[in-house]
Design a protein around this motif. Sequence first.
Motif, PDB file in Angstrom:
ATOM      1  N   GLN A  38       0.822  -1.213   0.000  1.00 40.66           N
ATOM      2  CA  GLN A  38       0.000   0.000   0.000  1.00 40.66           C
ATOM      3  C   GLN A  38       0.858   1.266   0.000  1.00 40.66           C
ATOM      4  OE1 GLN A  38       0.612  -1.951   2.539  1.00 40.66           O
ATOM      5  NE2 GLN A  38       0.176  -1.040   4.524  1.00 40.66           N
ATOM      6  N   PHE A  39       2.155   1.111   0.304  1.00 36.25           N
ATOM      7  CA  PHE A  39       3.058   2.263   0.311  1.00 36.25           C
ATOM      8  C   PHE A  39       3.886   2.356  -0.968  1.00 36.25           C
ATOM      9  CE2 PHE A  39       2.671   1.144   4.923  1.00 36.25           C
ATOM     10  CZ  PHE A  39       1.925   2.242   5.286  1.00 36.25           C
ATOM     11  N   SER A  40       3.597   1.487  -1.922  1.00 38.00           N
ATOM     12  CA  SER A  40       4.350   1.527  -3.172  1.00 38.00           C
ATOM     13  C   SER A  40       4.027   2.806  -3.938  1.00 38.00           C
ATOM     14  CB  SER A  40       4.017   0.307  -4.039  1.00 38.00           C
ATOM     15  OG  SER A  40       2.687   0.391  -4.520  1.00 38.00           O
ATOM     16  N   GLU A  41       4.953   3.217  -4.742  1.00 38.27           N
ATOM     17  CA  GLU A  41       4.775   4.456  -5.517  1.00 38.27           C
ATOM     18  C   GLU A  41       3.554   4.371  -6.420  1.00 38.27           C
ATOM     19  OE1 GLU A  41       7.258   7.172  -8.783  1.00 38.27           O
ATOM     20  OE2 GLU A  41       8.273   5.606  -7.619  1.00 38.27           O
ATOM     21  N   ASP A  42       3.360   3.201  -7.025  1.00 40.38           N
ATOM     22  CA  ASP A  42       2.230   3.041  -7.942  1.00 40.38           C
ATOM     23  C   ASP A  42       0.895   3.150  -7.203  1.00 40.38           C
ATOM     24  OD1 ASP A  42       3.867   2.747 -10.115  1.00 40.38           O
ATOM     25  OD2 ASP A  42       3.782   0.554 -10.114  1.00 40.38           O
ATOM     26  N   GLN A  48      -3.308   8.341  -2.000  1.00 38.80           N
ATOM     27  CA  GLN A  48      -2.173   8.869  -1.255  1.00 38.80           C
ATOM     28  C   GLN A  48      -2.261   8.600   0.242  1.00 38.80           C
ATOM     29  OE1 GLN A  48      -2.011  13.088  -1.869  1.00 38.80           O
ATOM     30  NE2 GLN A  48      -4.047  13.479  -1.012  1.00 38.80           N
ATOM     31  N   ARG A  49      -3.447   8.180   0.718  1.00 36.43           N
ATOM     32  CA  ARG A  49      -3.614   7.835   2.128  1.00 36.43           C
ATOM     33  C   ARG A  49      -3.158   6.416   2.431  1.00 36.43           C
ATOM     34  NH1 ARG A  49      -8.806   7.448   3.129  1.00 36.43           N
ATOM     35  NH2 ARG A  49      -8.448   7.334   5.360  1.00 36.43           N
ATOM     36  N   ALA A  50      -2.838   5.649   1.394  1.00 35.40           N
ATOM     37  CA  ALA A  50      -2.291   4.293   1.554  1.00 35.40           C
ATOM     38  C   ALA A  50      -3.242   3.366   2.301  1.00 35.40           C
ATOM     39  CB  ALA A  50      -0.930   4.337   2.247  1.00 35.40           C
ATOM     40  N   THR A  51      -4.536   3.484   2.030  1.00 34.13           N
ATOM     41  CA  THR A  51      -5.522   2.625   2.680  1.00 34.13           C
ATOM     42  C   THR A  51      -6.313   1.858   1.631  1.00 34.13           C
ATOM     43  OG1 THR A  51      -7.176   4.412   2.726  1.00 34.13           O
ATOM     44  CG2 THR A  51      -5.755   4.157   4.674  1.00 34.13           C
ATOM     45  N   LEU A  52      -6.925   0.785   2.093  1.00 36.36           N
ATOM     46  CA  LEU A  52      -7.771  -0.055   1.250  1.00 36.36           C
ATOM     47  C   LEU A  52      -9.109  -0.237   1.942  1.00 36.36           C
ATOM     48  CD1 LEU A  52      -4.866  -2.460   0.575  1.00 36.36           C
ATOM     49  CD2 LEU A  52      -6.187  -1.476  -1.291  1.00 36.36           C
ATOM     50  N   PRO A 125      -4.025   3.052  10.582  1.00 40.44           N
ATOM     51  CA  PRO A 125      -3.723   2.834   9.169  1.00 40.44           C
ATOM     52  C   PRO A 125      -3.374   4.146   8.487  1.00 40.44           C
ATOM     53  CG  PRO A 125      -6.089   2.763   9.547  1.00 40.44           C
ATOM     54  CD  PRO A 125      -5.449   2.843  10.901  1.00 40.44           C
ATOM     55  N   GLY A 126      -2.689   4.024   7.346  1.00 37.05           N
ATOM     56  CA  GLY A 126      -2.332   5.226   6.610  1.00 37.05           C
ATOM     57  C   GLY A 126      -0.851   5.516   6.659  1.00 37.05           C
ATOM     58  N   PRO A 127      -0.446   6.696   6.220  1.00 42.63           N
ATOM     59  CA  PRO A 127       0.969   7.008   6.052  1.00 42.63           C
ATOM     60  C   PRO A 127       1.714   7.380   7.326  1.00 42.63           C
ATOM     61  CG  PRO A 127      -0.371   8.860   5.349  1.00 42.63           C
ATOM     62  CD  PRO A 127      -1.327   7.748   5.687  1.00 42.63           C
ATOM     63  N   LEU A 128       1.002   7.686   8.410  1.00 40.69           N
ATOM     64  CA  LEU A 128       1.674   8.127   9.626  1.00 40.69           C
ATOM     65  C   LEU A 128       2.151   6.941  10.461  1.00 40.69           C
ATOM     66  CD1 LEU A 128      -0.640  11.036  10.850  1.00 40.69           C
ATOM     67  CD2 LEU A 128       1.502  11.207   9.566  1.00 40.69           C
TER      68      LEU A 128
END
Length: 209
Positions: A38-42, A48-52, A125-128
């Motif tokens: 979920q943190f991959s560039e693609d 951008q929140r890296a969540t599903l 969850p997320g980028p933090l």
Amino acid sequence: MIFYDCSTAPSPRRARMFIAEKGLEIETRNISIADGEQFSEDFLKINQRATLPVLVTDEGSALTENTAIAAYLEARFPEPPLLGRDPDEKGRVAMWNTISEQQGGTAVAEAFRNAHPAMKGRALPGPLDLEQIPELAERGRRRVEAFFALLEARLQQSPWLAGDAFSMADITAFVFTDFARVIRARIPEDNEATQAWFGRVKTRPSASL
């Protein structure tokens, strides 16, 4: 449409069940949270929140919340109705879905993410990167107990959470009740109405996905 899923996480399972209940076949791409995909560039270009989960619509919108995904699919594919059949039922579905998210899902996540070793530094969850707070884990477990009691009181009055029809509210409550196993929480044996409801949902083909 493209559906971004994770086979091991509860939130994507809710969308997966909703899609299955609608009888839809949507191109699906699995993102492994365990492997950090979920943190991959693609993927960050998609969310951008890296969540599903994420549903990319035919119009090109990236919907990153279950309620948004459900609203979109219900509008495009109204049968069978999963968000209510009339104004009153729509209100009850929305209410019990929110209760199940806030009182059930958030409580399980609070207990799991603030105690499990695999979640160290990943309390949300997320980028933090956020550290665990043990007191929140204990609070989460107590909230899960209260949620089970709330479900039992409601299901003694109604076969399904929003009334006499299966709905999105049942999907949400079922998924989080099932996921509570990660904190070793189970529906109390004495909660007969909830046990019966859980068994009914579990027999639905969507529940096996």
